[in-house]
Scaffold this active site. Structure first.
Site, PDB file in Angstrom:
ATOM      1  N   LYS A 227      -8.587 -52.702  83.125  1.00 39.56           N
ATOM      2  CA  LYS A 227      -9.815 -53.019  83.844  1.00 39.56           C
ATOM      3  C   LYS A 227     -10.326 -54.404  83.457  1.00 39.56           C
ATOM      4  CE  LYS A 227     -10.522 -49.310  86.386  1.00 39.56           C
ATOM      5  NZ  LYS A 227     -11.600 -48.343  86.184  1.00 39.56           N
TER       6      LYS A 227
ATOM      7  N   ARG B  54      -6.456 -42.342  82.443  1.00 39.32           N
ATOM      8  CA  ARG B  54      -5.705 -42.863  83.596  1.00 39.32           C
ATOM      9  C   ARG B  54      -5.128 -44.208  83.202  1.00 39.32           C
ATOM     10  NH1 ARG B  54      -6.648 -46.059  88.276  1.00 39.32           N
ATOM     11  NH2 ARG B  54      -5.762 -45.180  90.207  1.00 39.32           N
TER      12      ARG B  54
END
Length: 306
Positions: A237, A271
């Site tokens: 991210k 994830r």
């Protein structure tokens, strides 16, 4: 403390720890699941279309399972702001991958979508989880999941799908995200989805800046205290890239660190893009927390020191 004794560190107060998702059963009081990511989009956040072709998406899905992933998350539309993907096109991207993976594996398969019509087609093809990253933006999604045996992932997100949300502001982000998720959980239960088929995700980076995502990571226990298995989607991210001044291809170490901290603070699903490294880090974290035994014991266990 022996390896089998529970850790004195934080463990989430799971309302229903044992979950059967498709053909697999997880005791989330003692196990963390690793979710792999496969995107059939030409402009995906991380792989930039590497798995857009059907054969590559299918191969990547099976490779993830071979590398130890407990389940595979298959998406056909990016989260980032942009033109909407037609529902039929999104379904055409994800359904064939789901069908082929289901035919050859008992792994958990989630479809990353907010459209009820895509979710319905994906479930019919073999998906056992609907991963909605938009906070239940499509009112019809709850009915689709309620009428199936699928599990629902409810994610914190404030913007309408694929629209910008500039300069997000929070007073106490962990408390506000938890309140949002609790309200959406109540909505799902009222629609007929039982508690044992609900997972929550605080939505790292989704309508949040880097400082917000860092705080959510260190205070993830506020989310886990809701009592539902918490999914942490931290891999590669932007909050990791901005923290480390690292491009997408150089965020593995930061992703692993964020995932481990999330697990220590209560995440029970992570994830991740790099499956093998993530599985090793997860299993090591479980052992440190006292949730699993080592694979074997040999070092300094006999009359001669090794």
């Amino acid at each position: 403390m022996t390896a089998s004794e529970p850790s004195s560190l934080y463990l989430p107060p799971l309302r229903i720890p044992v979950r059967t998702i498709g053909a697999r059963t997880f005791d989330f009081s003692r196990r963390v699941a690793v979710m792999a990511v496969v995107n059939r989009t030409p402009d995906s956040f991380y792989d930039r279309g590497r798995t857009f072709a059907l054969d590559r998406a299918v191969a990547a899905s099976f490779a993830a399972v071979e590398a130890g992933a407990d389940w595979v998350d298959i998406g056909g539309a990016p989260f980032a702001p942009g033109a909407p993907i037609p529902i039929e096109e999104e379904a055409d991207r994800v359904v064939p991958v789901i069908a082929e993976l289901r035919a050859g594996s008992d792994a958990v398969i989630s479809v990353d979508t907010f459209h009820s019509a895509v979710a319905r087609s994906a479930i019919e093809a073999g998906a056992t989880v609907v991963n909605d990253t938009t906070g239940l933006s499509d009112p019809g999604l709850l009915e689709v999941v309620a009428d199936s045996e699928a599990t629902l992932v409810i994610t914190h997100s404030l913007a309408a799908p694929r629209t910008p949300y500039p300069r997000p502001q929070y007073g106490d982000i962990a408390v506000e995200v938890a309140a949002f998720l609790a309200e959406r959980v109540d909505r799902a239960i009222a629609a007929g989805i039982p508690e044992e088929r609900i997972i929550v995700d605080p939505g790292h980076d989704l309508n949040k800046n880097t400082l917000h995502s860092l705080e959510l990571t260190r205070r993830l226990s506020v989310i886990a205290d809701l009592g539902y298995p918490t999914l942490a989607a931290v891999s590669n991210k932007d909050f990791i890239g901005e923290t480390l001044d690292a491009e997408r291809a150089d965020r593995l170490e930061g992703s692993i660190a964020a995932a481990v901290i999330s697990i220590v603070n209560g995440a029970r699903i992570i994830r991740m893009h790099d499956v093998a490294a993530s599985v090793a880090a997860t299993r090591m974290t479980e052992a440190v927390l006292g949730l699993r035994e080592p694979a074997y014991l040999r070092h300094n266990m006999g009359d001669v020191n090794d």
